[in-house]
Write a protein that holds these residues in place. Sequence first.
Motif, PDB file in Angstrom:
ATOM      1  N   GLN A 224     -20.603  -3.945  -5.820  1.00  0.00           N
ATOM      2  CA  GLN A 224     -21.450  -2.896  -6.035  1.00  0.00           C
ATOM      3  C   GLN A 224     -20.719  -1.771  -6.799  1.00  0.00           C
ATOM      4  N   MET A 225     -19.205  -2.004  -6.720  1.00  0.00           N
ATOM      5  CA  MET A 225     -18.343  -1.226  -7.198  1.00  0.00           C
ATOM      6  C   MET A 225     -17.693  -1.708  -8.525  1.00  0.00           C
ATOM      7  N   GLY A 226     -18.293  -2.757  -8.952  1.00  0.00           N
ATOM      8  CA  GLY A 226     -18.271  -3.225 -10.362  1.00  0.00           C
ATOM      9  C   GLY A 226     -16.928  -4.454 -10.443  1.00  0.00           C
ATOM     10  N   VAL A 227     -16.370  -4.725  -9.095  1.00  0.00           N
ATOM     11  CA  VAL A 227     -15.421  -5.671  -9.005  1.00  0.00           C
ATOM     12  C   VAL A 227     -15.984  -7.062  -8.526  1.00  0.00           C
ATOM     13  N   GLU A 228     -15.684  -8.082  -9.298  1.00  0.00           N
ATOM     14  CA  GLU A 228     -16.199  -9.494  -8.755  1.00  0.00           C
ATOM     15  C   GLU A 228     -15.220 -10.266  -8.099  1.00  0.00           C
ATOM     16  N   MET A 229     -15.261 -10.879  -6.889  1.00  0.00           N
ATOM     17  CA  MET A 229     -14.335 -11.516  -6.116  1.00  0.00           C
ATOM     18  C   MET A 229     -14.761 -13.010  -5.750  1.00  0.00           C
TER      19      MET A 229
ATOM     20  N   ALA B 163      -5.777  -5.274  -5.545  1.00  0.00           N
ATOM     21  CA  ALA B 163      -4.272  -4.380  -5.728  1.00  0.00           C
ATOM     22  C   ALA B 163      -4.311  -3.941  -7.168  1.00  0.00           C
ATOM     23  N   GLN B 164      -4.317  -5.181  -7.972  1.00  0.00           N
ATOM     24  CA  GLN B 164      -3.758  -4.677  -9.481  1.00  0.00           C
ATOM     25  C   GLN B 164      -4.682  -3.470  -9.843  1.00  0.00           C
ATOM     26  N   LEU B 165      -6.164  -3.792  -9.618  1.00  0.00           N
ATOM     27  CA  LEU B 165      -7.215  -2.909 -10.259  1.00  0.00           C
ATOM     28  C   LEU B 165      -7.156  -1.539  -9.615  1.00  0.00           C
ATOM     29  N   ALA B 166      -6.709  -1.478  -8.291  1.00  0.00           N
ATOM     30  CA  ALA B 166      -6.508  -0.036  -7.674  1.00  0.00           C
ATOM     31  C   ALA B 166      -5.428   0.695  -8.287  1.00  0.00           C
ATOM     32  N   GLU B 167      -4.200   0.070  -8.930  1.00  0.00           N
ATOM     33  CA  GLU B 167      -3.383   0.761  -9.534  1.00  0.00           C
ATOM     34  C   GLU B 167      -3.571   1.226 -10.873  1.00  0.00           C
ATOM     35  N   GLU B 168      -4.803   0.749 -11.279  1.00  0.00           N
ATOM     36  CA  GLU B 168      -5.303   1.303 -12.763  1.00  0.00           C
ATOM     37  C   GLU B 168      -6.596   2.387 -12.361  1.00  0.00           C
ATOM     38  N   ASN B 169      -7.258   2.070 -11.328  1.00  0.00           N
ATOM     39  CA  ASN B 169      -8.300   3.223 -10.566  1.00  0.00           C
ATOM     40  C   ASN B 169      -8.142   3.309  -9.218  1.00  0.00           C
ATOM     41  N   GLU B 170      -7.710   4.650  -9.025  1.00  0.00           N
ATOM     42  CA  GLU B 170      -7.472   5.044  -7.754  1.00  0.00           C
ATOM     43  C   GLU B 170      -8.780   5.021  -6.876  1.00  0.00           C
ATOM     44  N   ALA B 171      -9.837   4.967  -7.365  1.00  0.00           N
ATOM     45  CA  ALA B 171     -11.251   5.000  -6.559  1.00  0.00           C
ATOM     46  C   ALA B 171     -11.125   3.811  -5.963  1.00  0.00           C
ATOM     47  N   LEU B 172     -10.611   2.618  -6.565  1.00  0.00           N
ATOM     48  CA  LEU B 172     -10.849   1.231  -5.939  1.00  0.00           C
ATOM     49  C   LEU B 172      -9.979   1.133  -4.989  1.00  0.00           C
ATOM     50  N   SER B 173      -8.858   2.270  -4.776  1.00  0.00           N
ATOM     51  CA  SER B 173      -7.980   1.951  -3.569  1.00  0.00           C
ATOM     52  C   SER B 173      -8.512   1.817  -2.246  1.00  0.00           C
ATOM     53  N   ILE B 174      -9.726   2.304  -2.025  1.00  0.00           N
ATOM     54  CA  ILE B 174     -10.535   2.299  -0.822  1.00  0.00           C
ATOM     55  C   ILE B 174     -10.785   0.850  -0.239  1.00  0.00           C
TER      56      ILE B 174
ATOM     57  N   SER C  29       0.896  -1.339   0.015  1.00  0.00           N
ATOM     58  CA  SER C  29      -0.038   0.193   0.121  1.00  0.00           C
ATOM     59  C   SER C  29       0.927   1.297   0.048  1.00  0.00           C
ATOM     60  N   GLU C  30       0.540   2.433  -0.546  1.00  0.00           N
ATOM     61  CA  GLU C  30       1.304   3.566  -0.494  1.00  0.00           C
ATOM     62  C   GLU C  30       1.352   4.039   0.812  1.00  0.00           C
TER      63      GLU C  30
END
Length: 723
Positions: free
Chosen positions: A511-516, A532-543, A433-434
Amino acid sequence: MRKRHPKRGKEDTRKLSAKDLQKNVLLLFQKDPKRRLNPKQIAKKLNIDNNKDSVLHACQELVKLGYIIELEDFKYKLRGSSGALLGQDRKVLNGIMDMTRSGAGYVTVEGQKDDIFVAAKNMNTALHGDKVKIKAWVPRGRNRPEGEVLEVLERAREHFVGTIWIHPRYAVVVTDPPSSLEILVDPAKIMNAVDEDRVVVKIESWTGGQYRQPIGVLTYVLGKAGSHDIEMKGILINNGFNLEFPPEVIKESEELGTEIPEVEIAIRRDMRQTPTFTIDPENARDFDDALSFLYLPNGNLEVGVHIADVTHYVHENTALDKEALARSTSVYLVDRVCPMLPEKLSNELCSLRPHEDKLTFSAVFTFDKDEKIVERWFGKTVIHSNRRFSYEEAQEVLDTVEGDFANELKVLNKIAHKLRKERFKKGAINFESEEVRFRLDDAGVPIEVFTKERKDAHMLIEDFMLLANREVATYVSEKGTKEGAEIPFVYRVHDEPNLDKVEELARFARQMGVEMNVATPKDIARSFNKLAQLAEENEALSILGPIAIRTMAKAEYSSDNIGHYGLAFDFYSHFTSPIRRYSDVLAHRILFQNLKATHRVNKEKLEEMCQHVSKQERRAADAERESIKYKQVEFMSKHLGEVFPGFISGIGDRGIFVELRGNRCEGMVSFETMNEPFEIDPGRLRIRGVYSKKEFTMGQEIQVRIVSTNLQRRQIEMFWEEV
């Protein structure tokens, strides 16, 4: 980690977390109170993949809690009428107190599903974080368990920071939350404090009566509130860390010799001629690990992981050792370090400074031409570091392939990448994490807040430290297995995640568009890495990252090994940072005693130390987070009225939380400041305007204006700038 049974399908078996295992074992006995079973039989009945040792540990914990009893031949049965965890019959339990602002509290008891409420009148002087003995029951007609404190078994801390108010006949110190106590102080014994000074007070006694009030004595006058130096000191003290070392500890450290006797070098492996270097943060002063690099005549590569030999200087039961155990860890605040060891040890004798002979405890690995480990060696050494790199300097060498140790760093980085790839292949989770960093002026005031990206230089060191930690734990465990009797050791353990929390996260992510996929522990690990990979592409997903971490069990120290889920290691310890972690000091001692002979320490005593070190680690983490939050608020106080981009990071009863881009400062936009009332989604994932019907969701980008800051409360108030 699940294993496929040779005769049964993969989904027929399961591996339970430590807490779930205890619950299932207890339920098994409750179904048949006369049943007598050993751990092997329990595992078979429950149809689980947990090994016999973990089932045995679960049984031992249930024995301690009073639910089952131990019989001969490692068999267990239900204790009398203890079928329910709690009933109307009153039970005596031990737990940790979580105090509220009202003066009441909740006690967390291991193995108990619900926290136990304790009214203020039944606290019996218990304070936040104290270990307490309580009498607990479930009142008729209610579902919530209640209790009464019978005894305070262990105080979380002795010293408190607060504000003093001086009256003609008495003085009172109002301590900081969460305790928020009013401690009476004799006005004739207030040192040089004046009204509204920030002070440190120690509780010495309590008044009588039902609502007992603490009586204390001042130990330190910090001064007027508002100074960042005072607030940082307050953070340390409030989390139970002393600002200074006792005189006897300083005296012991100052008496230690600075020269290494030749006789000491003679009994160690001399590796001073082997090329060696350290890589640490730019501002580091305690260098407790180094790497060496040497090609052998047969073409194999020998890599040494050299760790400061703290135990050569810190002997058991000395004043130094007792103080190190009491602290258990160094605490790294934004602008200072509260060290575990006095400066002469941490920054001088033990620190692996360049161009100096140093005593070390080493893990030396031999890699063949395919970069596979073909040999490992542990032992005491003497080294001579040729170069001290900062992470930035080492990264520049890796990027340019030029400079000191360019080839060595290139080869080590290649091996580190391979070690990392193998770890993730086995199910390790990417916890990266940053990191929030600050640039401070000469007065310690933040002039910039930014996030630090981890690069190869950081991960190279991390991968070799992980290797050493894993192999040390594996060595001790395997030695005990070969000899047919456990060698008690300090393991760094990490349980599997809470499935209920993971499923809740999966619903949120969907609900944020990510299937787990959360069907199995390995699937969960893969899904976390995908996040973690998706958060690098979309900062909103870092939450989603911090929420995912909250579903995980906390890593801790234990003499009972259950493996490390997050790293996908069956055996793991901490060996590589003894200057700043007491767990590593313990690991050094036990490993050394078992290199040429066999030595078994008292496991019960070792477990007590493990629990203490884990507790201190949590306190240090709390202090570090508090200091970051303080400095973030201090930084934003210089930017009142300015507009920043951010995204919705949380939804509360009073408003939405917004994390700013780039500096990760978080504040709140109050619903009262918004242009219409909002309805809150039950899952707290979105809000909806009552009139406009507009929806705003977690992770959504918005613009906010900084309205006000409150350093004392660590709060940033924001206003939503609608576009």
